[in-house]
Enzyme design. Structure first.
Site, short mmCIF file in Angstrom:
data_model
loop_
_atom_site.label_atom_id
_atom_site.label_comp_id
_atom_site.label_asym_id
_atom_site.label_seq_id
_atom_site.Cartn_x
_atom_site.Cartn_y
_atom_site.Cartn_z
N ASN A 39 3.95 -0.99 -8.49
CA ASN A 39 4.66 -2.26 -8.59
C ASN A 39 3.66 -3.31 -9.05
OD1 ASN A 39 7.09 -1.17 -7.57
ND2 ASN A 39 6.36 -1.41 -5.47
N HIS A 55 -2.35 -0.18 -6.02
CA HIS A 55 -2.15 1.09 -5.31
C HIS A 55 -1.04 1.87 -6.00
CE1 HIS A 55 0.20 -2.15 -3.51
NE2 HIS A 55 1.16 -1.27 -3.32
N HIS A 100 2.08 4.32 -5.26
CA HIS A 100 2.98 4.93 -4.28
C HIS A 100 3.23 6.37 -4.70
CE1 HIS A 100 4.52 1.12 -2.38
NE2 HIS A 100 4.13 0.61 -3.53
N ASP A 135 2.14 5.32 4.08
CA ASP A 135 2.77 4.02 4.07
C ASP A 135 3.36 3.75 5.47
OD1 ASP A 135 3.99 2.06 1.58
OD2 ASP A 135 4.88 1.86 3.58
N GLN A 172 5.78 -6.03 -5.78
CA GLN A 172 4.43 -5.91 -5.22
C GLN A 172 4.26 -6.90 -4.08
OE1 GLN A 172 1.15 -6.31 -8.01
NE2 GLN A 172 -0.36 -5.66 -6.46
N SER A 173 3.79 -6.40 -2.94
CA SER A 173 3.58 -7.27 -1.77
C SER A 173 2.13 -7.28 -1.31
CB SER A 173 4.48 -6.82 -0.62
OG SER A 173 4.21 -5.48 -0.26
N VAL A 174 1.35 -6.28 -1.70
CA VAL A 174 -0.07 -6.23 -1.36
C VAL A 174 -0.85 -6.27 -2.68
CG1 VAL A 174 -1.93 -4.95 -0.24
CG2 VAL A 174 0.38 -4.91 0.74
P1 AMP Z 1 3.82 -2.94 -2.71
O1 AMP Z 1 5.04 -3.64 -2.17
O2 AMP Z 1 4.05 -2.13 -3.96
O3 AMP Z 1 2.67 -3.92 -2.84
O4 AMP Z 1 3.43 -1.86 -1.61
C1 AMP Z 1 2.76 -2.20 -0.44
C2 AMP Z 1 3.06 -1.12 0.55
O5 AMP Z 1 2.14 -1.25 1.61
C3 AMP Z 1 4.47 -1.20 1.16
O6 AMP Z 1 5.18 0.00 0.88
C4 AMP Z 1 4.19 -1.39 2.65
O7 AMP Z 1 5.10 -0.67 3.46
C5 AMP Z 1 2.78 -0.83 2.79
N1 AMP Z 1 2.01 -1.39 3.89
C6 AMP Z 1 1.95 -2.67 4.30
N2 AMP Z 1 1.12 -2.77 5.35
C7 AMP Z 1 0.65 -1.53 5.60
C8 AMP Z 1 -0.25 -0.99 6.56
N3 AMP Z 1 -0.85 -1.75 7.51
N4 AMP Z 1 -0.50 0.35 6.53
C9 AMP Z 1 0.09 1.13 5.60
N5 AMP Z 1 0.95 0.68 4.67
C10 AMP Z 1 1.22 -0.64 4.66
#
Ligand code: AMP
Length: 113
Positions: free
Chosen positions: A86, A99, A101, A30, A93-95
């Site tokens: 998430n 996935h 964690h 991460d 969740q942001s991506v």
């Molecule tokens: P979530 O908020 O559960 O969707 O988790 C997304 C995760 O992706 C977060 O913990 C971010 O820190 C991580 N993240 C975002 N961009 C990158 C990246 N370029 N490389 C690795 N991790 C990332």
């Protein structure tokens, strides 16, 4: 469909710190770690959220869990680690490419914030 951030990392279009990969998934560090060990187990298949998974994805989801076991153990944290998904922006969740964690290496309080 536009590629997700994680598809771009998987395709080496943007950098990622890979620690494991196989035909079904990759594991990267991460970029903003919340613990000394903070890995992301990401399927190559871009399922947006856990709720978007179907029975067709059952074996894949199980595989991701076993890979989480492996990478936690390989990093020396096989006896005490946390696996989190998430689901949805309201849960953090942001991506929007499913996935897991995998976090370890510090006390992990319960319930999480
Ligand atoms: P979530 O908020 O559960 O969707 O988790 C997304 C995760 O992706 C977060 O913990 C971010 O820190 C991580 N993240 C975002 N961009 C990158 C990246 N370029 N490389 C690795 N991790 C990332």
């Amino acid at each position: 469909m536009a590629k997700t951030l994680f598809e771009k990392i998987i395709d080496r279009e943007i950098p990622g710190s890979f620690v494991y990969e196989d035909e079904q998934c990759v594991v990267i560090k991460d970029i903003n770690p919340g613990a000394p060990l903070h890995l992301l187990v990401i399927p190559r298949k871009p399922i947006p959220r856990l709720v978007d998974a179907t029975v067709e994805d059952q074996a894949l989801l199980g595989h991701l869990m076993l890979v989480a076991n492996k990478v936690a153990a390989d990093a020396g944290f096989g006896e005490a680690f946390r696996v989190t998904v998430n689901n949805g922006a309201g849960a953090g969740q942001s991506v929007f490419h499913i996935h897991l964690h995998v976090m370890a290496g510090r006390p992990l309080k319960w319930p999480p914030g």
